[in-house]
Design a protein around this motif. Sequence first.
Motif, PDB file in Angstrom:
ATOM      1  N   LYS D  94       0.106  -4.341  51.253  1.00  0.00           N
ATOM      2  CA  LYS D  94       0.681  -4.018  52.542  1.00  0.00           C
ATOM      3  C   LYS D  94       1.027  -5.325  53.269  1.00  0.00           C
ATOM      4  CE  LYS D  94      -3.373  -4.828  54.953  1.00  0.00           C
ATOM      5  NZ  LYS D  94      -2.852  -6.162  55.118  1.00  0.00           N
ATOM      6  N   HIS D 121      -2.950   0.544  51.265  1.00  0.00           N
ATOM      7  CA  HIS D 121      -3.544   0.852  52.576  1.00  0.00           C
ATOM      8  C   HIS D 121      -5.021   1.177  52.358  1.00  0.00           C
ATOM      9  CE1 HIS D 121       0.748   2.190  54.033  1.00  0.00           C
ATOM     10  NE2 HIS D 121       0.629   0.891  53.973  1.00  0.00           N
ATOM     11  N   PRO D 169      -0.711  -3.590  60.187  1.00  0.00           N
ATOM     12  CA  PRO D 169      -0.554  -2.585  59.132  1.00  0.00           C
ATOM     13  C   PRO D 169      -1.813  -1.758  58.885  1.00  0.00           C
ATOM     14  CG  PRO D 169       0.504  -4.608  58.455  1.00  0.00           C
ATOM     15  CD  PRO D 169      -0.216  -4.904  59.751  1.00  0.00           C
ATOM     16  N   HIS D 170      -2.979  -2.368  59.060  1.00  0.00           N
ATOM     17  CA  HIS D 170      -4.210  -1.594  58.919  1.00  0.00           C
ATOM     18  C   HIS D 170      -4.175  -0.372  59.842  1.00  0.00           C
ATOM     19  CE1 HIS D 170      -6.089  -4.542  56.373  1.00  0.00           C
ATOM     20  NE2 HIS D 170      -5.938  -5.498  57.265  1.00  0.00           N
ATOM     21  N   SER D 173      -1.245   2.190  59.259  1.00  0.00           N
ATOM     22  CA  SER D 173      -1.431   3.087  58.119  1.00  0.00           C
ATOM     23  C   SER D 173      -2.528   4.112  58.415  1.00  0.00           C
ATOM     24  CB  SER D 173      -1.751   2.284  56.857  1.00  0.00           C
ATOM     25  OG  SER D 173      -2.957   1.553  57.012  1.00  0.00           O
ATOM     26  N   TYR D 177      -2.033   8.209  58.766  1.00  0.00           N
ATOM     27  CA  TYR D 177      -2.854   9.134  57.984  1.00  0.00           C
ATOM     28  C   TYR D 177      -3.564  10.144  58.884  1.00  0.00           C
ATOM     29  CZ  TYR D 177      -6.804  10.481  54.909  1.00  0.00           C
ATOM     30  OH  TYR D 177      -7.747  11.161  54.176  1.00  0.00           O
ATOM     31  N   ASN D 305      -0.773   7.376  50.362  1.00  0.00           N
ATOM     32  CA  ASN D 305      -0.214   6.057  50.653  1.00  0.00           C
ATOM     33  C   ASN D 305       0.839   5.661  49.615  1.00  0.00           C
ATOM     34  OD1 ASN D 305      -2.592   6.053  49.047  1.00  0.00           O
ATOM     35  ND2 ASN D 305      -2.721   3.819  49.203  1.00  0.00           N
ATOM     36  N   GLY D 310       4.278   3.671  53.077  1.00  0.00           N
ATOM     37  CA  GLY D 310       4.523   2.236  53.229  1.00  0.00           C
ATOM     38  C   GLY D 310       5.771   1.967  54.057  1.00  0.00           C
ATOM     39  N   VAL D 313       5.196   2.484  57.830  1.00  0.00           N
ATOM     40  CA  VAL D 313       4.499   1.340  58.429  1.00  0.00           C
ATOM     41  C   VAL D 313       5.480   0.189  58.657  1.00  0.00           C
ATOM     42  CG1 VAL D 313       2.752  -0.435  57.997  1.00  0.00           C
ATOM     43  CG2 VAL D 313       2.227   1.982  57.548  1.00  0.00           C
TER      44      VAL D 313
END
Lengths: 333, 333, 333, 333
Positions: D94, D121, D169-170, D173, D177, D305, D310, D313
Motif C-alpha cells: 500500500k 492493507h 493509507p492505514h 483502508s 472496510y 483488499n 486499493g 484508497v
Amino acid sequence: MLKVGVVGYGYWGPNIVRNFHLGPDSRVEMVCDKSPDMLRRVNKTYPDIKTTSNCMDVVTSPTIDIVAVVTPVWTHYDLAKKALSNGKHVFVEKPFTSNIEQADELIELAQKNNLQIMVDHTFLYTGAVRKIRQFIEDGTLGELYYYDSTRVNLGLFQHDINVLWDLAPHDLSIMDYLIDSRAEAISATGQKHLNGHEDIAFMTVYFPNKVIAHINVNWLSPVKVRTTLIGGKKKMLVWNDLEADEKIKVYDKGVRINDNNTVYDLLVSYRSGDMWAPQLERIEALKAETDHFVDCVNNNKKSVNDGHAGRRVVQMLQAASESVQNRGEAVRL
Amino acid sequence: MLKVGVVGYGYWGPNIVRNFHLGPDSRVEMVCDKSPDMLRRVNKTYPDIKTTSNCMDVVTSPTIDIVAVVTPVWTHYDLAKKALSNGKHVFVEKPFTSNIEQADELIELAQKNNLQIMVDHTFLYTGAVRKIRQFIEDGTLGELYYYDSTRVNLGLFQHDINVLWDLAPHDLSIMDYLIDSRAEAISATGQKHLNGHEDIAFMTVYFPNKVIAHINVNWLSPVKVRTTLIGGKKKMLVWNDLEADEKIKVYDKGVRINDNNTVYDLLVSYRSGDMWAPQLERIEALKAETDHFVDCVNNNKKSVNDGHAGRRVVQMLQAASESVQNRGEAVRL
Amino acid sequence: MLKVGVVGYGYWGPNIVRNFHLGPDSRVEMVCDKSPDMLRRVNKTYPDIKTTSNCMDVVTSPTIDIVAVVTPVWTHYDLAKKALSNGKHVFVEKPFTSNIEQADELIELAQKNNLQIMVDHTFLYTGAVRKIRQFIEDGTLGELYYYDSTRVNLGLFQHDINVLWDLAPHDLSIMDYLIDSRAEAISATGQKHLNGHEDIAFMTVYFPNKVIAHINVNWLSPVKVRTTLIGGKKKMLVWNDLEADEKIKVYDKGVRINDNNTVYDLLVSYRSGDMWAPQLERIEALKAETDHFVDCVNNNKKSVNDGHAGRRVVQMLQAASESVQNRGEAVRL
Amino acid sequence: MLKVGVVGYGYWGPNIVRNFHLGPDSRVEMVCDKSPDMLRRVNKTYPDIKTTSNCMDVVTSPTIDIVAVVTPVWTHYDLAKKALSNGKHVFVEKPFTSNIEQADELIELAQKNNLQIMVDHTFLYTGAVRKIRQFIEDGTLGELYYYDSTRVNLGLFQHDINVLWDLAPHDLSIMDYLIDSRAEAISATGQKHLNGHEDIAFMTVYFPNKVIAHINVNWLSPVKVRTTLIGGKKKMLVWNDLEADEKIKVYDKGVRINDNNTVYDLLVSYRSGDMWAPQLERIEALKAETDHFVDCVNNNKKSVNDGHAGRRVVQMLQAASESVQNRGEAVRL
C-alpha cells in the motif's frame, strides 16, 4: 573464536544460542536438549550447529570452550560441575544453584581449574540498570533510602520452585549490583494457593545504614507490573520497565526535617521540582552480556555477575524461603 | 435534627463540618479548635456555628447529641471518653485509639451509656469499595486468594505516629469489611530514615483459608500510588483509586492446575478473557457516612464501622508495630 | 477596593463571584440571575452580597465599577454594551461576542469611555500556558512548526452554538497568546448529528512562516482528552492538561535534513534525547486573572486578553463556521 | 504449493518473505533487491531461496505464481504491470499506485488475464479491526457517527511522498472496510517544513448519512500515537493500538436529545455505563493476510483488499493531496 555448547533449548535457550552464535568472538558448536522437537528447530534455524540429546556430548567435547546451562535450576549444579570438571567455562541461568553449598563447590572448582563462571543476571546489562548505577555512583540520588520493586503477572511457569526463586532473582541481582553494602537479614512472607509452592510472596531485605529493600512477586496478578521505586536523600526515581520509552523518571523531590523543633511541631519541608527522563542506551542486554563473558574468558577479566554474585542471590533466596516458612521471622545472612 | 459538635478544624475537619452541617437530619452547633485562625475561618464560612477553643464546651453542651473527634490519634481516647461520659454519641477519626485497651474501654463505656461510636473508615462508603464488596458477596471473584495494596506518596504529615498508623488504616478497614474471616497473624517490616518513625513499611496479614493480604506504605515516594490488586479463583481485579473513571477493572483471567500430573509435568492452563470496568456510584463517601451515622443514632441501627471495627484496625496496627521492632517476626492476633 | 457586579450565576458564575469577592482589591456587590434558585444559593453562601433578577440593577448601580458578564454568548453584546454605556469596566466570558461587528462596537465604546474590557481567556493564566510561552520566548523550542490540540469529551452543554464556539475558544486564545504572528486563513470541517449544530469539528489555522495549527473538538467522545502537541525545530512538547503532575513534557527530539542530497537519497537524521517535565506554578488561573483585571483597572494597565484578543478569537470562530458550511474551503482573515 | 517471487527486501520485505515462505500452501522461490547487502541477508537466512538484482528474473520466471511488490510506491505500477503481463498474481504494498489511472489499468489487466491482485492493507487482518467490524455488523455500536484517528510519530521515512501517502493509507483502508457506504468528498490541510512534502496533515472524509471521518498524521511528533475514536448512536469505542492488552475499549456512553423542547431549553440526557475491553484474537495479521491471498489464488476467492479497494484508497489520497494544495477546499469523489 570461542566455541560454545548450549544445554537446554526451551524458553530462553534460543536467545542464548543466537547471541553466542552471532557474537563477534564466539560461535555455538552444539546444542543439547532432551526433546527431539527442539533439536529439529535448532537444525532448521542453524543448519551448521550440531545437536544431541546427551549432555555428556557437550561437556566432554574437546573443542568446546564454554558450556551454557539453560535448564531448570535443580539441574544447574550437576551440569555445571560436569562442565567445570571437563575444563569448560560455565555460563549458567539464574538462579545459580539450589543452595549455597552447591554454589560454594562450583566456585571452588572453577577457581581450582582456573575457569570462569557467569550467572545470567541479564538485567545488569540493560540501559536502565546501567543508568541507575551511574546515578548512584555519581551521587545524583544521594544517600540511598530504599529499593522497592513490584514484579507481578499471570504465569505459573515453574513447577520445581516457588515464585520467589522464579521472579526475585532479577531484583536480588540488581540490588546486589546497585547497593554497595551486603544484605544483613531477610524477612519474607507468602502463600501457596495452587501447586504446593508459594505463588505470591513479599520479601524485605535489610542492608546496613538503614537501606531497606522490598520485593513483591506474584504469579496470580491479572496485570503485568514491572515497577521499581528507588528513594535517595537528594532525588528519587521510578523505573517502569514496561514503558517503551521513558523507562526511568528521576524526580527532584524530597523531604527535609528541621531537628530543632519539638516532636509535635516539626518543621517538615517538601521539595518538589522537575522530573527528568534520561535517554537510555538501546542495546540488547543479553548480547552485551554474552559478548562480555567471551571477553572475560579471552582476556581473563572479571565480571560483576560471577559465581560469587550468583551465590549471594542464592543465599538471599534460601533465607527468604526459610523466612516464609516461619511467617516472616528474619533470617540473618 | 441532631446537633453535632466538632473538635478539630485542621486538614479533615472542614469536610466533617460541611457534611454534618448540610446533612438532611443534622446540623453542626459548635466547632472547637485551639487555633484562633481556624475558628475565624469557621466564623467566615458558617456565621451560624458557634466556636470555642475549649473542648469542654463541646462535650458538656446540653444541646449537642454527637461529638465528632477530628484530632490527632493520641487525643482520641481522652476526647471520646469525655464525650461518652457526658452522654454524647461519638464519631471519631481513624485510627480509633492508640491501643486496644483504650478501644475496649470506650466500647464498654458506649455500651453502658447506650451510645453509638462510629470510626471514620470513609473508604467503606465509596462506590469502589461497595462494588468490590458486591463482587465478593455475589461470587463474581470466587474464592479469595489475596489482597495487595500499594499506598505511597511524598508526605510526612504525622509527627506522633509512623507511616503504618497514618496510611494502613485505610486498607485495614477495607480488608476488615471485604474479608469475612478475621485476621490471624501479622508480619511487618519497615525502616526509619528521618524523624524516628518508620517512613516506609510493609505489612502482611494472614487470614484463614490461605487468604493473604499485603500493604505497602511509604511517605518517601516520588509518585502517588493508590493501587490494590485482589485475586480470586474465578476473577481478579485492579482498583486504581487515582483513575478519574474506570477505577475498578475486573479481569476474566485465571490459572487452572490439573492435579493428576506428576510434579515436573503439571498441566497448567491459563484463562484470559475480557476486561470489564463497571460504572461506580458517584457519591461523596463522607456524606454517605455521616448521613448513615445520623440515621444509626436516630433509629438505633448498627454500622459496620462501629467501635469494634475500629478496635480490630487498632489491634492490627499494634501488632504490626510490634512486628516491625522484631524485623518481621509474626504477631498472632 | 473595586466593586463588582456579576450577571449570571450558572456553571461558571460561582467561580467568578468567589474570585472577585475574595480578591485583595475587589469585592462583589451584586449578583444577577433570572433563576430565584440560583439567587438563593448566592444568599446562602454570601449573605453580604445583594441579589437581583434584573440586570439593569447591576449595570446602573452607581457604586459598581466592574460588570462581569457570565451568560450565554448571544447575550454578551447587549449586556456589555449596557455596562460600558453606564461607565462600567467589563469582564466577559469567552467567546467575547457572536460576531466581529459586535466586538468592534464594544471595543470602540470602551475606548471612547476610557474603560477596560477583559475577555475570560482563563487558560492564559495557567502555569502550563505560561511555561509554554516562556519556552517559546526564550528559544527553547526553536522556530515553531505546529500546534495541534485535541479537546474532546462527552457533553453537549450548549444549545445556541456549535462545538467550535464551545470548545475551540480555549485553543484559539492560547494560540493567539503563544504565536507571535496573526492567523491568515482558516479551514474547518464538521458534522451535525443531534441538535442542528456541529457536535464534532476540525479546524486548521494557517499562520505566516509555515506555522500551522489544528484543533479537534468533539462533544461525542467516550473519553475526555485535553492534549496538545507543539513542535519546534529544536524541541517538541506534549501538554496533557488532565495529568495531575507532569502536565508538560519537553522532548529533545527532532529531525535534520541534509539538503545536498538528491531527492531519493536524502540524509535524514533523527535526534532523540532526554525528556523533561518542568515543575509548573500551582496557582488558580482564574484568581490570577481576576486579580490582574482589577490591577489593570486600578492602574490603567493593559492585559493580553483585552477586547482585541477577544475579537481575534471571534473572528477565527466566525471564519471557521463559514468554512464548515463550505466543507473546508478556506476563509482568509 | 504456490511459488512466490518477492521484489524488494527493505524495511517490510523480510516480513513478506517469511510469511509467504512459511505459509502452509506457499513458498518463496526468488527475492529481488538492488542492494547486494540485502541479498546476502536473504542468502544467510534462507539458503534455499534464489536471489537476483534484476526484477525481470522474478516476473518472467516460469515457475513463479505470485509476485509480491514490496518497493516504493512510484515503482508499483511498472512492476505490477510486468508481473500481470507475465501471468503472475500480484500482492502489492500500500498504497496501491501513484494515481487512479494506474490502478484502473492494473485492475483491467488482471481481469483480462484472470489474475488476482491483493493490496497489502495489513490492518484488516488484525484482531482489533476484525472485532470493530463485528461490532458494526452486529449493531453493537448502532448508527455510525464518526471515525477519528490520530497516527503520529517522529519519522520521515519516505522521500517521494508526503505524510498523507505514507500514514493515511492505514486508516483509509480500515475505513473502507468498516464503513458500508463510499466516501463522497475529501477536505485536507497540511504544511511542509522540511523536505518539500507535507510532514503534518489533517484529512476529513465525508460519507453519506452524516458519517464523518478524520485522520491526523504527523512525522514531527515527539510521541507515537495510534488512537482511533469511533462513535455510534448506541456505543462508542477507543482503539489504542499501542496498548499491549486492552487495545479496544467499548463505552456504554451516549447522548439523547428530547426534540419536543424549545431551542434554549433542550433536554439533553447523558448515558454513562460500564466500559468493556473484549479479548482480541492474537494472530500475526500479515500471516493471516498472505495465507488468505494464497487461498484466494488457489480457490478463486475474492478478498476485501483487492485492486478495487486499493484503488479507492488511492483515489482518496489523490483527492486529499489536491485539497491540501487548495487549503482545504473539498474534492468530490
